[in-house]
Design an enzyme around this catalytic site. Structure first.
Site, PDB file in Angstrom:
ATOM      1  N   GLY A   1       0.808  -1.218   0.000  1.00  0.00           N
ATOM      2  CA  GLY A   1       0.000   0.000   0.000  1.00  0.00           C
ATOM      3  C   GLY A   1       0.836   1.260   0.000  1.00  0.00           C
ATOM      4  N   CYS A   2       1.892   1.259   0.770  1.00  0.00           N
ATOM      5  CA  CYS A   2       2.765   2.432   0.851  1.00  0.00           C
ATOM      6  C   CYS A   2       3.504   2.666  -0.464  1.00  0.00           C
ATOM      7  CB  CYS A   2       3.745   2.287   2.013  1.00  0.00           C
ATOM      8  SG  CYS A   2       2.916   2.232   3.620  1.00  0.00           S
ATOM      9  N   THR A   3       3.850   1.596  -1.139  1.00  0.00           N
ATOM     10  CA  THR A   3       4.524   1.710  -2.434  1.00  0.00           C
ATOM     11  C   THR A   3       3.578   2.285  -3.479  1.00  0.00           C
ATOM     12  OG1 THR A   3       6.032  -0.092  -1.894  1.00  0.00           O
ATOM     13  CG2 THR A   3       5.748   0.434  -4.232  1.00  0.00           C
TER      14      THR A   3
END
Length: 156
Positions: free
Chosen positions: A45-47
């Protein structure tokens, strides 16, 4: 923990970036600033969220906007994240989560039936006068960049 209020000045901070350089919020007065908190570098998700911001970098620059992405990761991990995905914006290390606490985004989380303290994904938009003009608490990592750039276009 409570979030800072819209219309107020945000808590100031001084954090190391992915290149071990000190970055201070106050140094960006006169620009729109997006301060987004994310839980952990190089996770799915952060990527997705970071790559969306990267892909709209020119649009943010045209809107006089700088991106400050904050996580509890160490600068060395942030450097790897930056290099792997060619992010080319500020990734800031808040290892002791003091800045996250000041912004009210360090709190109780639940994942797979267990509870733990962690970073709650949240975005703050700060105008050129240095005041908070929007807080996004329900961040969709896939459309975050669109939501932020539209807000800035229409309101800053």
């Amino acid at each position: 923990m409570t979030l800072p209020k819209i219309g107020n000045l945000p808590p100031d901070f001084s954090l190391l970036n992915q290149n071990n350089e000190t970055v201070r919020l106050k140094d960006f007065r006169g620009k729109n600033v997006v301060v987004y908190f994310y839980p952990k570098a190089s996770t799915p998700g952060c990527t997705v969220q970071a790559c969306g911001i990267r892909d709209y970098k020119k649009g943010f620059e045209e809107l006089n906007t700088v991106i400050l992405a904050i996580s509890p990761d160490a600068p060395t991990k942030l450097q790897k994240f930056d290099v792997k995905y060619n992010l080319d914006f500020y990734l800031l290390a808040d290892e002791d989560h003091a800045t996250a606490e000041a912004y009210g985004v360090w709190g109780l989380k639940k994942f797979m039936g267990r509870e733990f303290m962690g970073l709650i994904r949240t975005t703050f938009i700060i105008n050129t006068e240095g005041k908070i003009v929007n807080i996004i608490e329900k961040v969709n990592t896939k459309t975050h960049h669109d939501q932020v750039i539209e807000y800035i276009k229409n309101n800053c």
